[in-house]
Scaffold this motif. Structure first.
Motif, PDB file in Angstrom:
ATOM      1  N   GLY A  46       0.668  -1.335  -0.040  1.00 38.37           N
ATOM      2  CA  GLY A  46      -0.051   0.014   0.085  1.00 38.37           C
ATOM      3  C   GLY A  46       1.027   1.291  -0.031  1.00 38.37           C
ATOM      4  N   GLY A  47       1.901   1.416   0.752  1.00 43.38           N
ATOM      5  CA  GLY A  47       2.568   2.312   0.696  1.00 43.38           C
ATOM      6  C   GLY A  47       3.263   2.649  -0.390  1.00 43.38           C
ATOM      7  N   ALA A  48       3.892   1.520  -1.031  1.00 48.13           N
ATOM      8  CA  ALA A  48       4.608   1.763  -2.414  1.00 48.13           C
ATOM      9  C   ALA A  48       3.659   2.043  -3.522  1.00 48.13           C
ATOM     10  CB  ALA A  48       5.267   0.421  -2.672  1.00 48.13           C
ATOM     11  N   GLY A  49       2.221   1.555  -3.444  1.00 44.18           N
ATOM     12  CA  GLY A  49       1.150   1.852  -4.280  1.00 44.18           C
ATOM     13  C   GLY A  49       1.034   3.339  -4.354  1.00 44.18           C
ATOM     14  N   LEU A  50       0.955   3.784  -3.003  1.00 43.51           N
ATOM     15  CA  LEU A  50       0.458   5.347  -3.033  1.00 43.51           C
ATOM     16  C   LEU A  50       1.640   6.163  -3.314  1.00 43.51           C
ATOM     17  CD1 LEU A  50      -1.364   7.357  -1.967  1.00 43.51           C
ATOM     18  CD2 LEU A  50      -0.317   7.177   0.404  1.00 43.51           C
TER      19      LEU A  50
END
Length: 302
Positions: A186-190
């Motif tokens: 999720g962090g990487a995707g954001l």
């Protein structure tokens, strides 16, 4: 075995991208589709990560500069892969660009992990990666690749392979630091969605106003990105980054099979041999990966 299956499932989802785009609107551009894919997928991953953090009673490890930096690096690598891959494919042709990008990624990931863990890759990984990469090369040649490699295109394709390799290694470090897979992805995707959003105004996006365009964006964003990278990250928790990167070579295998079954494409005997060799390499690696990996080969703060 479940981590292997999860990464292979992710690779299959990755492999649907080309066929999906071919069946979608005719006025799309690779960069436009890539940007929309990351915006939709990145936002979806961030929302899932937020829900996961709220649902976890034990919480997540304490946030630190190093953890944030690693998530930013993973997100930027996820974004960078798109333009670098498309540039390499545009300059040297899709087949040659795919071979260089996907073939270099497992090797770079294995070398990076070797440097971090001080443990050289095993003989089985080396043999399986060599076999699978050879299969990708034969598959590309069998598809009619005849472009003369250009230095700029080669650099872009190697850059794409390196981006995915760093992405996998960085995520492996976060997982070893106790971060849940959904939060890591999720962090990487954001992070990846931010530059992708900035890229959107430079692209022609009229196709998004049509039903087939909306379907294309939703599948690529939710299926081939959010779901695929979640499966990849979860599977990565039980594998080395080098092994996971090699298993993603199932992507061109999937793309080739879909091209034949759905788009009516044809392969030469050399291409068919490439499919067989690639599949053999993946099966060899999958069989050898059934043994549990050593836990926490390197710590997040180490």
């Amino acid at each position: 075995m479940l981590p292997v299956l999860a990464v292979l499932a992710a690779a299959v989802l990755f492999g649907t991208t080309g066929t999906t785009q071919a069946l979608g609107p005719d006025d799309t551009t690779p960069l436009g589709v890539g940007a929309v894919r990351l915006v939709v997928g990145g936002v979806a991953l961030a929302l899932v990560a937020l829900a996961a953090m709220r649902a976890r009673r034990s919480g997540v490890p304490p946030w630190s500069r190093r953890a944030v930096l690693l998530m930013v690096v993973a997100g930027l690598c996820l974004f960078a892969y798109q333009p670098l891959f498309f540039l390499g494919a545009a300059v040297n042709g899709v087949a040659v660009g795919t071979v260089i990008a996907l073939g270099s990624s497992p090797v770079i990931a294995g070398l990076l992990e070797w440097g971090l863990t001080r443990r050289p890759p095993g003989a089985l990984w080396l043999a399986a990666t060599a076999l699978a990469t050879t299969g990708v090369a034969l598959l590309a040649a069998g598809g009619g690749a005849d472009a003369a490699p250009d230095a700029v295109g080669i650099a872009a394709s190697v850059g794409a392979g390196a981006s995915f390799a760093v992405f996998a290694v960085v995520q492996r470090r976060l997982l070893d630091g106790g971060w849940p897979p959904l939060v890591v992805m999720g962090g990487a995707g954001l992070v990846s969605a931010v530059p992708a959003l900035a890229l959107l105004p430079t692209q022609e996006l009229d196709w998004l106003a049509r039903p087939d365009g909306i379907g294309l964006a939703l599948w690529l964003g939710l299926g081939a990105t959010a779901l695929a990278y979640t499966a990849f990250t979860w599977g990565l928790g039980g594998l080395t980054a080098g092994t996971a990167a090699t298993l993603t070579l199932a992507e061109p295998l999937t793309a080739a099979v879909l091209g034949i079954a759905v788009l009516g494409e044809r392969l030469s005997p050399l291409g068919i041999a490439g499919i067989a060799v690639l599949a053999a390499g993946l099966l060899l690696l999958a069989a050898g990966s059934r043994r549990p990996r050593a836990p926490r080969p390197y710590a997040l703060e180490g």
